[in-house]
Design an enzyme around this catalytic site. Structure first.
Site, PDB file in Angstrom:
ATOM      1  N   CYS A 173     -15.107 -25.807  31.624  1.00 16.10           N
ATOM      2  CA  CYS A 173     -14.897 -24.756  30.634  1.00 16.10           C
ATOM      3  C   CYS A 173     -15.475 -23.412  31.101  1.00 16.10           C
ATOM      4  O   CYS A 173     -14.870 -22.745  31.930  1.00 16.10           O
ATOM      5  CB  CYS A 173     -15.463 -25.184  29.282  1.00 16.10           C
ATOM      6  SG  CYS A 173     -14.838 -24.181  27.908  1.00 16.10           S
ATOM      7  N   HIS A 207     -12.742 -30.359  28.368  1.00 18.26           N
ATOM      8  CA  HIS A 207     -14.063 -30.996  28.302  1.00 18.26           C
ATOM      9  C   HIS A 207     -13.969 -32.512  28.474  1.00 18.26           C
ATOM     10  O   HIS A 207     -13.795 -33.239  27.486  1.00 18.26           O
ATOM     11  CB  HIS A 207     -14.731 -30.689  26.966  1.00 18.26           C
ATOM     12  CG  HIS A 207     -15.249 -29.304  26.848  1.00 18.26           C
ATOM     13  ND1 HIS A 207     -16.532 -28.947  27.209  1.00 18.26           N
ATOM     14  CD2 HIS A 207     -14.648 -28.157  26.424  1.00 18.26           C
ATOM     15  CE1 HIS A 207     -16.713 -27.658  26.996  1.00 18.26           C
ATOM     16  NE2 HIS A 207     -15.578 -27.151  26.526  1.00 18.26           N
ATOM     17  N   GLU A 214     -16.353 -34.561  29.028  1.00 18.50           N
ATOM     18  CA  GLU A 214     -17.543 -35.230  28.494  1.00 18.50           C
ATOM     19  C   GLU A 214     -17.479 -35.454  26.983  1.00 18.50           C
ATOM     20  O   GLU A 214     -18.149 -36.342  26.448  1.00 18.50           O
ATOM     21  CB  GLU A 214     -18.803 -34.425  28.858  1.00 18.50           C
ATOM     22  CG  GLU A 214     -19.145 -33.255  27.962  1.00 18.50           C
ATOM     23  CD  GLU A 214     -18.200 -32.059  28.086  1.00 18.50           C
ATOM     24  OE1 GLU A 214     -18.283 -31.151  27.238  1.00 18.50           O
ATOM     25  OE2 GLU A 214     -17.372 -32.030  29.031  1.00 18.50           O
TER      26      GLU A 214
END
Length: 355
Positions: A169, A282, A284
């Protein structure tokens, strides 16, 4: 004189019949067991040479680092707009990045962006790869520190060691600015809290990229289902990316995505000569964050998290770095405690805060 006939079917007779049935069943069971033992011998591995190999584990590949450590660069603030810690020196790492690394079999050392340069330099010699996280800081000391770390990453790889970077990001945006040598290259996009697909570039080669471990079905679903979450206001369009020779020479475009205004932007790139990947999305959050309402948590979405983490840590295992074990222990993130921030509605469930 009346003669009584002997009674039949009494309790004694019933017990006798039960014993007879039991003995018959026992005999049949023993015969079956004898027959089975005759045809299928049950042997422990130690009792036959044909099974000995199964008890011996192959030695680990000495060319791989089986105790990889990842450095994660902290971001200015507390991750909660000062609601948890409003010190001007505070910085944080969302715990989801730490869990992301740990889930793939590595440990984390925090690279605290505003700690003394010599300490940061020492920590970079203890780790086998780096993550640039999401966030908003694009200027000032934070940008300069990220820029210096990026140069070190390239230098380590140029020297022959494998030292990967995963830029997520904001990390994607910072690396785009660094490689293009243009701090104003980013464009505005409307992709806050948006689940999206990833559209693969035509004839893109996924070997050596974050998608290398993805099974064909999951690759297909990435382009047809919203399996990743975007949470950014800036990015770069494919045309602008390709037009900048520094960017298009350093990176190849793997995927694009579409924001909420139907504008197309580059969402995944891979360096041509370095183990450097940048993703605008993202990986994660799918498995470890619950603060954004549009984050996908399906089984397929969790697999996306796992495959990206496994690939990145797999690259770090190629590192030739073997630092002193005690030095690593002294700097691990386990020396710090995370703060639960989910109830405050910060967007993160847990953060590590450094002051």
């Amino acid at each position: 004189m009346l003669h009584h006939q002997p009674r039949t079917g009494g309790a004694g007779s019933m017990l006798s019949n039960i014993w007879i049935f039991f003995l018959i069943a026992l005999t049949k069971g023993q015969l079956a067991a004898d027959a089975f033992s005759t045809t299928v011998p049950l042997l422990l591995p130690s009792e036959t040479g044909s099974f000995v190999g199964a008890t011996q584990c192959a030695s680990l590949n000495p060319n791989l680092n089986h105790r990889p450590v990842i450095g994660i660069l902290s971001h200015p603030g507390d991750g909660a707009s000062g609601r948890i810690q409003n010190s001007t020196n505070a910085s944080y790492i969302a715990a989801s990045y730490v869990k992301f690394v740990e889930a793939a079999g590595a440990r984390v050392i925090p690279l605290i962006y505003n700690e003394p340069k010599e300490i940061l330099s020492d920590k970079l010699n203890l780790v086998d790869g780096v993550i640039f996280t999401g966030g908003s800081a694009k200027t000032g000391p934070y940008f300069e520190v990220a820029k210096s770390i990026f140069k070190i990453i390239l230098r380590k790889n140029d020297a022959g060691d494998t030292f990967p970077l995963l830029a997520i990001c904001l990390g994607f945006e910072l690396v785009t600015m660094m490689v293009s040598k243009d701090n104003d290259i980013l464009e505005k996009f409307n992709a806050r809290n948006q689940a999206s697909t990833l559209q693969f570039a035509k004839n893109s080669d996924i070997n050596g990229t974050v998608f290398q471990r993805f099974p064909p079905d999951l690759l297909r679903r990435l382009s047809t289902e919203c399996l990743v979450v975007q949470n950014h206001m800036y990015g770069i369009s494919p045309g602008k990316f390709i037009k900048n020779k520094s960017l298009s020479g350093f990176f190849k475009i793997l995927t694009t995505s579409v924001d909420q205004d139907s504008k197309v932007y580059v969402s995944t790139v891979q360096a041509n000569k370095y183990p450097v990947a940048a993703v605008q999305w993202h990986p994660e959050k799918n498995a470890f964050e619950w603060g954004l309402s549009m984050t996908p948590h399906s089984e397929a979405a969790i697999q996306v998290t796992q495959h990206v983490a496994n690939f990145f840590v797999g690259q770090a295992r190629k590192s030739m770095n073997r630092p002193p074990a005690q030095k690593v222990l002294e700097n691990l993130i386990y020396n710090h405690s995370p703060t639960y921030s989910g109830k405050a509605g910060t967007g993160f469930d847990e953060v590590y805060i450094f002051t």
